[in-house]
Design an enzyme around this catalytic site. Structure first.
Site, mmCIF file in Angstrom:
data_model
loop_
_atom_site.group_PDB
_atom_site.id
_atom_site.type_symbol
_atom_site.label_atom_id
_atom_site.label_comp_id
_atom_site.label_asym_id
_atom_site.label_seq_id
_atom_site.Cartn_x
_atom_site.Cartn_y
_atom_site.Cartn_z
ATOM 1 N N GLU A 204 45.660 36.775 46.511
ATOM 2 C CA GLU A 204 45.682 38.245 46.502
ATOM 3 C C GLU A 204 45.449 38.823 47.895
ATOM 4 O OE1 GLU A 204 44.911 41.275 43.163
ATOM 5 O OE2 GLU A 204 43.404 39.745 42.829
ATOM 6 N N ASP B 159 43.090 31.088 41.840
ATOM 7 C CA ASP B 159 42.730 31.937 40.709
ATOM 8 C C ASP B 159 43.729 31.634 39.597
ATOM 9 O OD1 ASP B 159 42.321 33.916 38.860
ATOM 10 O OD2 ASP B 159 42.502 35.589 40.266
ATOM 11 N N ASP C 299 35.691 40.885 44.323
ATOM 12 C CA ASP C 299 35.143 40.738 42.968
ATOM 13 C C ASP C 299 35.109 39.262 42.548
ATOM 14 O OD1 ASP C 299 37.932 40.732 42.939
ATOM 15 O OD2 ASP C 299 38.117 41.895 41.091
ATOM 16 N N ASN D 278 43.321 32.578 36.521
ATOM 17 C CA ASN D 278 43.280 33.686 35.567
ATOM 18 C C ASN D 278 43.051 33.242 34.131
ATOM 19 O OD1 ASN D 278 43.311 36.483 36.337
ATOM 20 N ND2 ASN D 278 45.233 36.100 37.401
ATOM 21 N N TYR E 39 48.061 31.581 42.780
ATOM 22 C CA TYR E 39 47.537 32.805 42.161
ATOM 23 C C TYR E 39 48.348 33.033 40.892
ATOM 24 C CZ TYR E 39 46.432 37.738 41.429
ATOM 25 O OH TYR E 39 46.037 38.941 40.871
#
Length: 261
Positions: free
Chosen positions: A45, A154, A251, A156, A115
């Site tokens: 990101e 990530d 985050d 997810n 990602y």
């Protein structure tokens, strides 16, 4: 390859949720990279295009993958060793123009930064997500047929109930749907080891992402969705796996792997 030729590598992965923002924070992104002393530092990101940032990281080769859409997605890898080759596309048409993969070949292994697409609210993008997962699994298996693979990023998805603070209320939500969890299981079953969970099978409260709402990070109401996976045949070479929850700026926090390769 004999163990006498190996050296311990320190590998770090971090979803920075906008690299330009993290550059301005204290400590800055460069400070964080230098503090880890990583041999390879992968990010997700980045949210930028070529030429939008001038990143001075002495001693590192920079490998970037940009999304065609501005301010969206994007990955990058900073490595002390120059890669033999780089691959940025995996053949998943729905999300292959989103800068989601940086695969770097080194002499003894493949390093793949990913990602994974988010399934989004009400699982609006679940079909794209599962198609991506299938293509990514096939891609990794193809690389693993040549040499061992380390993949991070990530993903997810919180794989099991131990991987998020509130599994009950989140069942079926993006990142904890049965479909995504089963898809991640299929990836592991294809010959990959979740390094952190292999090392700490029963550790609770170990998370890498927290919502910006409800004081989630302060209360450690998080999710573990950032991973280092390795080919099963090098899982015994892992010397450490950790979550660097003391690092702020996003985050997500960084995750780290040390391995002899």
């Amino acid at each position: 390859m004999s163990h006498t030729d190996t050296s311990e590598l320190r590998l770090v992965s971090w979803n920075v949720n906008g690299l330009r923002a993290v550059m301005k924070k204290d400590p800055s992104f460069v400070d964080v990279v230098e503090a880890t002393g990583a041999d390879v530092f992968a990010i997700q990101e980045t949210k930028l295009q070529a030429g939008q940032i001038s990143l001075d990281l002495p001693g590192y080769h920079q490998t970037w993958s940009y999304a065609e859409r501005k301010g969206y997605s994007g990955t990058a890898v900073f490595s002390r060793e120059e890669p033999l080759q780089v691959i940025n596309h995996i053949g998943a048409p729905a999300a292959d123009d989103e800068g989601r993969v940086c695969a770097l070949e080194f002499p003894s292994y493949w390093f793949v930064d990913v990602y994974t697409p988010n399934a989004q609210n009400e699982l609006a993008r679940i079909d794209t997500r599962l198609a991506w997962d299938a293509a990514y699994r096939e891609f990794l298996c193809g690389l693993a047929a040549e040499k061992p693979v380390v993949t991070c990023g990530d993903f997810n998805v919180a794989h099991n109930e131990i991987d998020l603070k509130n599994p009950g209320p989140n069942r079926g939500n993006a990142g904890f749907s049965d479909e995504e969890r089963e898809s991640f299981t299929r990836l592991l079953d294809a010959g990959f080891t979740d390094t952190f969970r292999a090392r700490y099978p029963d550790l609770t409260g170990a998370y890498s992402w927290w919502s910006y709402r409800f004081n989630a990070r302060k209360n450690n109401a998080g999710w573990r969705i950032d991973y280092f996976l390795v080919s099963d045949d090098i899982a015994d070479r892992v010397t450490g796996a950790s979550i660097l929850s003391e690092v702020y700026g996003s985050d997500h926090c960084p995750v780290e792997l040390t391995i002899e390769l």
